[in-house]
Write a protein that holds these residues in place. Structure first.
Motif, mmCIF file in Angstrom:
data_model
loop_
_atom_site.group_PDB
_atom_site.id
_atom_site.type_symbol
_atom_site.label_atom_id
_atom_site.label_comp_id
_atom_site.label_asym_id
_atom_site.label_seq_id
_atom_site.Cartn_x
_atom_site.Cartn_y
_atom_site.Cartn_z
ATOM 1 N N GLY A 10 -1.481 -10.933 -13.008
ATOM 2 C CA GLY A 10 -1.702 -10.051 -11.855
ATOM 3 C C GLY A 10 -2.409 -10.766 -10.717
ATOM 4 N N ASP B 115 -2.323 -10.235 -18.926
ATOM 5 C CA ASP B 115 -1.761 -9.408 -17.846
ATOM 6 C C ASP B 115 -2.570 -9.598 -16.572
ATOM 7 N N THR C 93 -1.092 -5.667 -9.133
ATOM 8 C CA THR C 93 0.366 -5.624 -9.252
ATOM 9 C C THR C 93 1.012 -5.076 -7.980
ATOM 10 N N TYR D 34 -6.009 -3.399 -12.045
ATOM 11 C CA TYR D 34 -4.700 -3.934 -12.453
ATOM 12 C C TYR D 34 -3.615 -3.444 -11.485
ATOM 13 N N HIS E 225 0.042 -13.018 -9.041
ATOM 14 C CA HIS E 225 0.996 -12.221 -8.267
ATOM 15 C C HIS E 225 0.377 -11.815 -6.924
#
Ligand SMILES: [Zn+2]
Length: 401
Positions: free
Chosen positions: A287, A283, A216, A212, A290
């Motif tokens: 991620g 999430d 990010t 994660y 992103h």
């Protein structure tokens, strides 16, 4: 730029949950198959066998995997030099973790099996913290290099762990920074679960990188060939439950770079309700997006900085010659823009980095090179590196990835 972003379905099912919804979002056509091997000359380093990255995300369980990985294509042998044991910061963490695990899970005098023990530093800390008989298994362990008197009773096995070792009755199974190197994760965990059999008191303790954070921070340097499997809190817990382990504790450590999981043997699938922190699929989806949309700009940013420095006759070195360094240079597709790679592990000095063939040098060599820029491959070591540079009297700009 050597890497690319994409969004296409994989033709392979997820190796964790078996689901069909894996999409490839990032890749590299040609990356060194190993980043921690010690190579004696620049030609061997430059011509080292290469593999492919096609990093896919499973929309069903959140697992991230190199869908192009060929099992057995990365070499793990005594030539493999992955240890971070020369870092004070890393060893302090290992020592504290060993003490905590022994206390929290009452491991005094209990038999500990560490699968993938590397150079053995952590197992020695477990012995010092009061664990009983310790057995370490790893194809890269060098028993002759271990001279700590506390390690005298530790049993070292120079091999991979598989069902041939299921007779090793351990009260505790430890596995640190190994699961991310294993392509068939569910199969591997199932074989450990089988070996434990009907011993419900067995404690299972795993530690591995958190994907994660990689997503990010767009930490592209943390994606490389040896790491074929990438986990989050949720995807890790899900595959544990699926293969017969009940999750006892789940969390992040080491400035949130690593995941820690404690589990116990259970039924298949395991008993017990998922913990709140396992609910991370949305999430992860964000991620992945992103990372996919931000990768190119970040690579260009670093590339530009190093190319411009070189054009002004400035010298840059990277600090850290392991996997992150190899991946960083490979993604930026640079060569002379970095003059060398510094490493505090003396076993690496005078050797060459796989793929890019940069020479690996000691920190002391910087007193002659006098670089304008030092790029640390992991921000957690900035304090340690800054201290070393000050002691050496090297006045330079120090940045971290
Ligand atoms: Zn899956």
């Amino acid at each position: 730029m050597a890497g690319f972003t994409t969004d296409r379905p994989s033709d392979k099912p997820c190796p964790c949950c078996g689901g069909p919804n894996v999409r490839v979002f990032f890749g590299e056509d040609s990356v060194p198959r190993n980043s921690c091997l010690l190579l004696d000359d620049p030609d061997t380093a430059a011509g080292f066998p290469r593999g492919r990255l096609d990093i896919g995300f499973c929309d069903d369980c959140g697992f991230i995997t190199n869908t192009a990985f060929e099992p057995g294509s990365a070499e793990y042998s005594q030539r493999y030099e992955e240890t971070q044991g020369f870092s004070g910061r890393f060893m302090e963490f290992a020592k504290e973790l060993a003490q905590r695990w022994v206390e929290d899970y009452q491991l005094h005098d209990r038999t500990v099996l560490e699968i993938g023990c590397g150079k053995g530093e952590f197992l020695i800390e477990m012995a010092k913290a009061g664990a009983g008989h310790c057995i370490g298994i790893d194809p890269g362990v060098h028993p002759e290099r271990i001279d700590d008197p506390e390690a005298a009773d530790i049993e070292w096995i120079i091999d991979f762990y598989d069902e041939r070792y299921s007779h090793l009755d351990a009260d505790v199974v430890i596995c640190r920074h190994t699961l991310e190197h294993i392509p068939n994760v569910a199969e591997f965990l199932t074989s450990i679960r089988k070996a434990i059999g009907d011993r419900p008191d067995t404690v299972i303790l795993f530690e591995l990188p958190d994907v994660y954070r990689v997503l990010t921070e767009i930490a592209f340097w943390d994606i490389y060939h040896e790491h074929c499997s990438y986990f989050s809190l949720g995807s890790l817990a899900r595959v544990f439950r699926q293969t017969g382990f009940e999750v006892v504790e789940l969390g992040r450590e080491y400035d949130d770079q690593y995941l820690l999981i404690a589990a116990k043997p259970s039924t298949v699938p395991a008993a017990g309700e998922p913990l709140p922190e396992e609910d991370d699929l949305d999430d992860l989806r964000r991620g992945v997006e992103h990372f996919r949309t931000g990768y190119e700009a970040l690579v260009e940013d670093w590339r530009k900085r190093l190319v411009e420095l070189r054009e002004h006759d400035g010298k840059a070195v990277i600090w850290g010659s392991g996997s992150k360094g190899v991946s960083f240079i490979s993604n930026l597709d640079i060569s002379d823009e970095v003059v060398a790679a510094v490493d505090i592990n003396p076993h690496k000095w005078g050797k060459f980095m796989v793929g890019s063939n940069h020479e690996i040098i000691s920190p002391e060599s910087l007193t002659e090179i006098r670089p304008e820029l030092v790029v640390a491959m992991n921000p957690i070591y900035l304090g340690e590196i800054g201290d070393d540079l000050r002691k050496l009297g090297v006045d330079t700009t120090l940045l971290a990835l």
